[in-house]
Design a protein around this motif. Structure first.
Motif, PDB file in Angstrom:
ATOM      1  N   ASP A   1      37.690  59.622  46.523  1.00 25.90           N
ATOM      2  CA  ASP A   1      37.950  58.204  46.799  1.00 25.90           C
ATOM      3  C   ASP A   1      36.796  57.682  47.652  1.00 25.90           C
ATOM      4  O   ASP A   1      36.617  58.090  48.792  1.00 25.90           O
TER       5      ASP A   1
ATOM      6  N   ARG B   1      37.536  62.016  50.571  1.00 25.55           N
ATOM      7  CA  ARG B   1      37.369  60.578  50.804  1.00 25.55           C
ATOM      8  C   ARG B   1      36.180  60.450  51.752  1.00 25.55           C
ATOM      9  O   ARG B   1      36.131  61.121  52.778  1.00 25.55           O
TER      10      ARG B   1
ATOM     11  N   ALA C   1      50.130  60.220  45.636  1.00 24.32           N
ATOM     12  CA  ALA C   1      49.371  59.469  46.639  1.00 24.32           C
ATOM     13  C   ALA C   1      49.802  59.874  48.045  1.00 24.32           C
ATOM     14  O   ALA C   1      49.002  59.883  48.973  1.00 24.32           O
TER      15      ALA C   1
ATOM     16  N   SER D   1      39.254  51.620  38.852  1.00 26.10           N
ATOM     17  CA  SER D   1      40.185  51.246  39.917  1.00 26.10           C
ATOM     18  C   SER D   1      40.717  52.519  40.575  1.00 26.10           C
ATOM     19  O   SER D   1      40.746  53.588  39.964  1.00 26.10           O
ATOM     20  N   LEU D   2      41.147  52.366  41.807  1.00 27.85           N
ATOM     21  CA  LEU D   2      41.745  53.490  42.513  1.00 27.85           C
ATOM     22  C   LEU D   2      43.044  53.904  41.818  1.00 27.85           C
ATOM     23  O   LEU D   2      43.345  55.092  41.702  1.00 27.85           O
TER      24      LEU D   2
ATOM     25  N   TYR E   1      35.985  55.911  37.709  1.00 27.99           N
ATOM     26  CA  TYR E   1      37.103  55.068  37.297  1.00 27.99           C
ATOM     27  C   TYR E   1      36.916  53.653  37.824  1.00 27.99           C
ATOM     28  O   TYR E   1      36.304  53.444  38.863  1.00 27.99           O
TER      29      TYR E   1
ATOM     30  N   LEU F   1      42.214  56.208  38.963  1.00 30.60           N
ATOM     31  CA  LEU F   1      41.870  57.543  39.466  1.00 30.60           C
ATOM     32  C   LEU F   1      43.134  58.307  39.842  1.00 30.60           C
ATOM     33  O   LEU F   1      43.316  59.467  39.451  1.00 30.60           O
ATOM     34  N   TYR F   2      44.024  57.664  40.576  1.00 21.46           N
ATOM     35  CA  TYR F   2      45.258  58.326  41.003  1.00 21.46           C
ATOM     36  C   TYR F   2      46.164  58.623  39.808  1.00 21.46           C
ATOM     37  O   TYR F   2      46.871  59.629  39.812  1.00 21.46           O
TER      38      TYR F   2
ATOM     39  N   TYR G   1      36.396  57.171  42.318  1.00 23.50           N
ATOM     40  CA  TYR G   1      36.489  55.723  42.294  1.00 23.50           C
ATOM     41  C   TYR G   1      35.647  55.165  43.429  1.00 23.50           C
ATOM     42  O   TYR G   1      35.670  55.677  44.553  1.00 23.50           O
ATOM     43  N   SER G   2      34.912  54.110  43.129  1.00 22.67           N
ATOM     44  CA  SER G   2      34.216  53.322  44.127  1.00 22.67           C
ATOM     45  C   SER G   2      34.245  51.867  43.678  1.00 22.67           C
ATOM     46  O   SER G   2      33.992  51.580  42.512  1.00 22.67           O
TER      47      SER G   2
ATOM     48  N   THR H   1      36.365  54.359  48.269  1.00 22.20           N
ATOM     49  CA  THR H   1      36.704  52.972  48.580  1.00 22.20           C
ATOM     50  C   THR H   1      35.961  52.475  49.815  1.00 22.20           C
ATOM     51  O   THR H   1      35.496  51.339  49.853  1.00 22.20           O
TER      52      THR H   1
END
Length: 153
Positions: free
Chosen positions: A69, A37, A140, A123-124, A121, A127-128, A98-99, A71
């Motif tokens: 991640d 992350r 998660a 959305s997060l 992806y 991705l998860y 994901y971003s 984000t």
């Protein structure tokens, strides 16, 4: 920035690297799978920390799956993207990220065109969901919480 401008710690199995304008978290998930992350501004000087963490996890036959991640990522150095492109050309690895930033996803598309080893992806959650199906034991709850929100500048 000099390497001395980065601070690296190990927090309950998560390698955390911090610098004045951002942070990175690195965690092993399973054999051949890691989580990253990155938040704030990703500097080219951060790459050696990524490589030091990822290199031992790259399997000669099976390769490495890296879940990223982004984000909290705000911006990145052009050399940061170029460094990932070069590393992916030299290693059997696949990146899934994901971003929320369209600009970052466009940068990922450039790396994908050069390497065919990156998937972005929308959305997060997506991705998860991929990680839950593809990485043994992924949940998660198995990844570190994001760093406290702060303005990087």
């Amino acid at each position: 920035m000099a390497e001395s401008d980065f601070r690296s710690t190990n927090e309950h199995g998560t390698v955390v690297v911090e610098w004045p304008r951002g942070y990175a978290q690195h965690r092993s998930l399973a054999p051949g799978a890691c989580f990253l992350r990155i938040g704030g501004h990703a500097l080219e000087g951060l790459l050696p920390f990524h490589w030091k963490f990822l290199e031992p996890h790259v399997g000669a036959r099976s390769g490495l799956t890296v879940i990223i991640d982004l984000t909290d990522l705000q911006t990145y150095d052009s050399g940061y993207r170029a460094g990932w492109t070069q590393w992916l050309r030299e290693h059997p690895a696949q990146i899934h990220l994901y971003s929320p930033s369209r600009m970052v996803r466009m940068g990922a598309a450039v790396v994908h065109l050069a390497t065919d080893k990156i998937t972005a992806y929308d959305s997060l959650g997506a991705l998860y969901a991929f990680a839950s199906k593809s990485v043994p034991g992924f949940a998660a709850s198995s990844i570190p919480a994001p760093r406290a929100a702060r303005a990087f500048g």
